[in-house]
Scaffold this active site. Sequence first.
Site, PDB file in Angstrom:
ATOM      1  N   GLN A   1     -25.834 -14.932  -0.046  1.00 22.78           N
ATOM      2  CA  GLN A   1     -25.445 -13.794  -0.676  1.00 22.78           C
ATOM      3  C   GLN A   1     -26.609 -12.834  -0.774  1.00 22.78           C
ATOM      4  O   GLN A   1     -26.592 -11.855  -0.604  1.00 22.78           O
ATOM      5  CB  GLN A   1     -25.133 -14.241  -2.068  1.00 22.78           C
ATOM      6  CG  GLN A   1     -24.359 -13.237  -2.725  1.00 22.78           C
ATOM      7  CD  GLN A   1     -23.997 -13.646  -4.277  1.00 22.78           C
ATOM      8  OE1 GLN A   1     -24.447 -14.666  -4.778  1.00 22.78           O
ATOM      9  NE2 GLN A   1     -23.360 -12.808  -5.225  1.00 22.78           N
TER      10      GLN A   1
ATOM     11  N   HIS B   1     -26.668  -9.134   1.334  1.00 34.98           N
ATOM     12  CA  HIS B   1     -26.497  -8.136   0.648  1.00 34.98           C
ATOM     13  C   HIS B   1     -27.615  -6.813   0.770  1.00 34.98           C
ATOM     14  O   HIS B   1     -27.696  -5.678   0.283  1.00 34.98           O
ATOM     15  CB  HIS B   1     -26.401  -8.505  -0.843  1.00 34.98           C
ATOM     16  CG  HIS B   1     -25.109  -8.800  -1.125  1.00 34.98           C
ATOM     17  ND1 HIS B   1     -24.453  -9.804  -0.648  1.00 34.98           N
ATOM     18  CD2 HIS B   1     -24.116  -8.322  -2.299  1.00 34.98           C
ATOM     19  CE1 HIS B   1     -23.287 -10.217  -1.095  1.00 34.98           C
ATOM     20  NE2 HIS B   1     -23.149  -9.166  -2.120  1.00 34.98           N
TER      21      HIS B   1
ATOM     22  N   LEU C   1     -15.862 -10.608   7.268  1.00 35.40           N
ATOM     23  CA  LEU C   1     -15.815 -12.139   7.619  1.00 35.40           C
ATOM     24  C   LEU C   1     -16.779 -12.800   6.821  1.00 35.40           C
ATOM     25  O   LEU C   1     -16.657 -13.824   6.791  1.00 35.40           O
ATOM     26  CB  LEU C   1     -15.904 -12.347   9.180  1.00 35.40           C
ATOM     27  CG  LEU C   1     -17.292 -12.015   9.809  1.00 35.40           C
ATOM     28  CD1 LEU C   1     -18.215 -13.276   9.373  1.00 35.40           C
ATOM     29  CD2 LEU C   1     -17.033 -12.080  11.339  1.00 35.40           C
ATOM     30  N   TYR C   2     -17.977 -12.112   6.095  1.00 33.84           N
ATOM     31  CA  TYR C   2     -18.775 -12.784   5.377  1.00 33.84           C
ATOM     32  C   TYR C   2     -18.396 -13.061   4.032  1.00 33.84           C
ATOM     33  O   TYR C   2     -19.348 -13.397   3.108  1.00 33.84           O
ATOM     34  CB  TYR C   2     -20.099 -11.900   5.446  1.00 33.84           C
ATOM     35  CG  TYR C   2     -21.354 -12.950   6.077  1.00 33.84           C
ATOM     36  CD1 TYR C   2     -21.903 -14.066   5.112  1.00 33.84           C
ATOM     37  CD2 TYR C   2     -22.203 -12.568   7.211  1.00 33.84           C
ATOM     38  CE1 TYR C   2     -22.790 -14.447   5.603  1.00 33.84           C
ATOM     39  CE2 TYR C   2     -23.092 -13.526   7.480  1.00 33.84           C
ATOM     40  CZ  TYR C   2     -23.659 -14.272   6.750  1.00 33.84           C
ATOM     41  OH  TYR C   2     -24.674 -15.100   7.018  1.00 33.84           O
TER      42      TYR C   2
ATOM     43  N   HIS D   1     -16.768 -16.734  -0.393  1.00 35.57           N
ATOM     44  CA  HIS D   1     -16.748 -16.715  -1.920  1.00 35.57           C
ATOM     45  C   HIS D   1     -16.455 -18.251  -2.128  1.00 35.57           C
ATOM     46  O   HIS D   1     -16.430 -19.031  -3.129  1.00 35.57           O
ATOM     47  CB  HIS D   1     -16.016 -15.918  -2.661  1.00 35.57           C
ATOM     48  CG  HIS D   1     -16.739 -14.352  -2.783  1.00 35.57           C
ATOM     49  ND1 HIS D   1     -16.415 -13.504  -1.596  1.00 35.57           N
ATOM     50  CD2 HIS D   1     -17.345 -13.939  -3.482  1.00 35.57           C
ATOM     51  CE1 HIS D   1     -17.339 -12.741  -1.838  1.00 35.57           C
ATOM     52  NE2 HIS D   1     -17.850 -12.646  -2.994  1.00 35.57           N
TER      53      HIS D   1
ATOM     54  N   GLY E   1     -18.684 -14.548  14.102  1.00 37.62           N
ATOM     55  CA  GLY E   1     -19.758 -14.451  13.215  1.00 37.62           C
ATOM     56  C   GLY E   1     -21.100 -14.332  14.054  1.00 37.62           C
ATOM     57  O   GLY E   1     -22.144 -13.758  13.666  1.00 37.62           O
TER      58      GLY E   1
ATOM     59  N   SER F   1     -24.362 -11.846  14.050  1.00 38.27           N
ATOM     60  CA  SER F   1     -25.384 -12.347  13.283  1.00 38.27           C
ATOM     61  C   SER F   1     -26.581 -12.384  14.162  1.00 38.27           C
ATOM     62  O   SER F   1     -27.931 -11.703  13.918  1.00 38.27           O
ATOM     63  CB  SER F   1     -25.252 -13.754  12.908  1.00 38.27           C
ATOM     64  OG  SER F   1     -26.465 -14.419  12.449  1.00 38.27           O
TER      65      SER F   1
HETATM   66  C1  HEM Z   1     -20.606 -16.156  -8.359  1.00 36.93           C
HETATM   67  C2  HEM Z   1     -20.857 -15.614  -7.378  1.00 36.93           C
HETATM   68  C3  HEM Z   1     -20.255 -14.249  -6.666  1.00 36.93           C
HETATM   69  C4  HEM Z   1     -19.727 -13.348  -7.325  1.00 36.93           C
HETATM   70  C5  HEM Z   1     -19.406 -13.137  -8.730  1.00 36.93           C
HETATM   71  C6  HEM Z   1     -19.194 -12.363  -6.281  1.00 36.93           C
HETATM   72  C7  HEM Z   1     -18.602 -11.413  -6.682  1.00 36.93           C
HETATM   73  C8  HEM Z   1     -18.462 -10.229  -5.591  1.00 36.93           C
HETATM   74  C9  HEM Z   1     -17.950  -8.907  -6.119  1.00 36.93           C
HETATM   75  C10 HEM Z   1     -17.166  -8.512  -7.375  1.00 36.93           C
HETATM   76  C11 HEM Z   1     -18.006  -8.159  -5.011  1.00 36.93           C
HETATM   77  C12 HEM Z   1     -17.459  -6.819  -4.623  1.00 36.93           C
HETATM   78  C13 HEM Z   1     -16.121  -6.933  -3.766  1.00 36.93           C
HETATM   79  C14 HEM Z   1     -15.580  -5.719  -3.236  1.00 36.93           C
HETATM   80  O1  HEM Z   1     -15.959  -4.607  -3.845  1.00 36.93           O
HETATM   81  O2  HEM Z   1     -15.052  -5.632  -2.581  1.00 36.93           O
HETATM   82  C15 HEM Z   1     -18.479  -9.192  -3.708  1.00 36.93           C
HETATM   83  C16 HEM Z   1     -18.779  -8.554  -2.508  1.00 36.93           C
HETATM   84  C17 HEM Z   1     -19.315  -9.413  -1.645  1.00 36.93           C
HETATM   85  N1  HEM Z   1     -19.819 -10.803  -1.490  1.00 36.93           N
HETATM   86 FE1  HEM Z   1     -19.854 -11.587  -3.503  1.00 36.93          FE
HETATM   87  N2  HEM Z   1     -19.664 -12.778  -5.078  1.00 36.93           N
HETATM   88  C18 HEM Z   1     -20.380 -13.945  -5.317  1.00 36.93           C
HETATM   89  C19 HEM Z   1     -20.787 -14.725  -4.540  1.00 36.93           C
HETATM   90  C20 HEM Z   1     -21.156 -14.442  -2.950  1.00 36.93           C
HETATM   91  C21 HEM Z   1     -21.545 -15.413  -1.981  1.00 36.93           C
HETATM   92  C22 HEM Z   1     -22.271 -16.793  -2.236  1.00 36.93           C
HETATM   93  C23 HEM Z   1     -21.375 -14.624  -0.923  1.00 36.93           C
HETATM   94  C24 HEM Z   1     -21.998 -15.297   0.550  1.00 36.93           C
HETATM   95  C25 HEM Z   1     -21.831 -14.916   1.640  1.00 36.93           C
HETATM   96  C26 HEM Z   1     -20.799 -13.490  -0.924  1.00 36.93           C
HETATM   97  C27 HEM Z   1     -20.502 -12.381  -0.069  1.00 36.93           C
HETATM   98  C28 HEM Z   1     -20.068 -11.225  -0.512  1.00 36.93           C
HETATM   99  C29 HEM Z   1     -19.928 -10.261   0.440  1.00 36.93           C
HETATM  100  C30 HEM Z   1     -20.401 -10.226   1.808  1.00 36.93           C
HETATM  101  C31 HEM Z   1     -19.589  -9.166  -0.118  1.00 36.93           C
HETATM  102  C32 HEM Z   1     -19.300  -7.663   0.341  1.00 36.93           C
HETATM  103  C33 HEM Z   1     -20.488  -6.653  -0.075  1.00 36.93           C
HETATM  104  C34 HEM Z   1     -20.182  -5.255   0.247  1.00 36.93           C
HETATM  105  O3  HEM Z   1     -19.505  -4.958   0.963  1.00 36.93           O
HETATM  106  O4  HEM Z   1     -20.556  -4.487  -0.507  1.00 36.93           O
HETATM  107  N3  HEM Z   1     -20.798 -13.420  -2.341  1.00 36.93           N
HETATM  108  N4  HEM Z   1     -18.929 -10.270  -4.487  1.00 36.93           N
END
Ligand code: HEM
Length: 593
Positions: A198, A202, A379-380, A383, A521, A525
Amino acid sequence: MKDFSIFLFGVITYLLLIESQSCAADSVNPCCYYPCQNSGVCVRFGADGYRCDCTRTGYYGDNCTTPELWSRVRAMLRPRPAAIHYFLTHFQWFWDFINSCFLRDTFMTLVLTVRSELIPSPPTYNTKYGYLSWESYINISYYTRLLPPVPEDCPLPMGTKGKSVLPEPNVLAERFFKRKKFRPDPQGTNLMFSFMAQHFTHQFFKTNHDVQAGFTKALGHGVDASNIYGDDLVRQHQLRLHEDGKMKYQVVDGEMYPPTVSDVPVHMVYPKGFPPERQLAIGQEFFGIVPGLTMYATLWLREHNRVCDILKAEHPTWDDEQLFQTTRLIIIGEIINIIIEDYVQHLSGYLFKLKFDPSLLFGERFQYSNRIALEFCQLYHWHPLMPDSFLIDGDQIPYSQFMYNTSVLLHYGVEKLVDAFSRQPAGQIGGGQNSHEAVLKVAEMVIRESRATRVQPFNEYRKKFNLEPYASFQELTDDADMANALEELYGDIDALEFYPGIMLEKAHSSSIFGESMVEMGAPFSLKGLLGNPICSPHYWKPSTFGGETGFNIVKTSTLKKLVCLNTKWCPFVDFHIPRKEEESQRKESSSEL
Ligand code: HEM
Ligand SMILES: *[C@@H]1O[C@H](CO)[C@@H](O)[C@H](O)[C@H]1NC(C)=O
Ligand SMILES: *[C@@H]1O[C@H](CO)[C@@H](O)[C@H](O)[C@H]1NC(C)=O
Ligand SMILES: *[C@@H]1O[C@H](CO)[C@@H](O)[C@H](O)[C@H]1NC(C)=O
């Protein structure tokens, strides 16, 4: 006479209607059938014609389906990706031999070139431009696209196949993504890995939700450490100490942590009314969301300031700016090394020992540039990694007390968090039905985003990455209930969407996810990691990093050093849960059966 003319008028109108109807039916955009195979490019000619541009695909014919001699030979000799994967994850004795001799370099070069050849560079399409254009090349506010969007004028949402209405995202989330019972990753992945995933991604996945879909706020398009330093210069300067190249910090219990927002007023995303003196100021504005991210932010902050001291000792004449800039390049190098040799190594499950050595590519045709693709971002969304709750120092912490809680980091300290996250199993990503309620909405958001950006069907991406398209939902997943339900909702395997396809596909045996996630992926990557400017011939040398000392920090960085050179005591740290606990867990679960 009047009757006759009315009759004639009626006939003519009728004929015209038929004509215009058949004309409308004829003029379905032929590219909606995705006729061009083997990466041929579909171009529309006239009202209902098309041509496939098969240039340099190795194929010819109307639809680029006839192989040239060389392609025929290669197709015959090339083992299937599943066979290569099996080979790479078995035969320990063979890999022990390869890993210990010059063949390691040869093999690593092959891995890098074969994978990154699949990614066009310079980049091609984006969400607005399904054809090559200067605007698409030059405007880096867009994510690029590997495949053009589904044309706007197709008769059905996914082209010409499937249902006229796609399944509701919340129905897909409830039926296919929602966790029934926590399924640990069979590869032994832990939360230390998950939060690294994560934290790392990001920096280059920062979808801009303020404008229409398909845009990013992360203009570095790769490993630029903007998650540490901020993604613009104003934020960077707010976060910098402007002394010895260092970043601002606060000291709690004698340890270094990111400063609070009351001291460093940068915008951080926290719930409304959250007091600024309890918000931490970090490069990435979202990183207040979980302690796993503030923990990594703390580690990288300490590492940055530690490297500054080392550089300053060797270069007492350097000003703050040069110390900062050189340290940033070292940090970027450390990140890339840790991601390849620790993170991807773990994730791949390969017995082959991956190597971070940019010089392997100096004799190859390789472009040192990168553009983040929308498909890579989709693809990344891993969750399912997230557990049911978090076990830290004997305390079971639910999501309600974990999210946006700065105290977790300051209360336990980095050592105990690293230890806890390294011991706790993460969920299996692939196979479906493993997303905790707390993150289930994200799956819906991804699917909505993919519709707004008209991402092509999963099977088209299978073909793009040299994989056989699936012939049925039953071939996609071994779970018969899931296969039948998907079939009922989508109607046709060729209409299955990209994200559900890649997440619900059956996993490789005892693996974190399936074939498509690996094969799609890995190219994105590796291209992103090695396409970094520091890996290019004019950068990859000691002077770039302030001399041999800095160069060595880059070349020898590991996850363990990142933690243990920046903590008072060295906790258990790995991307894999402790091997013994894993065995006893396996016994437990088999005795349950
Ligand atoms: C408790 C942990 C986590 C929470 C609460 C969380 C929550 C979120 C939320 C609310 C979004 C925005 C969704 C959207 O706007 O489409 C997001 C995006 C994303 N999350 Fe998580 N996430 C968590 C953990 C993770 C983990 C472990 C990964 C591992 C790779 C991950 C990868 C991503 C990616 C790649 C995005 C897209 C970001 C972007 O396009 O700006 N997340 N997440
Ligand atoms: C090319 O593809 C189109 C659309 O899928 C199909 O109708 C046509 O028969 C194909 N042509 C050849 C020569 O295979
Ligand atoms: C990129 O394209 C978007 C949409 O057309 C536009 O609003 C933006 O100004 C462009 N960015 C640049 C730097 O030209
Ligand atoms: C935040 O975490 C601390 C330490 O684990 C805990 O004592 C506290 O109750 C949590 N706060 C909230 C609002 O959940």
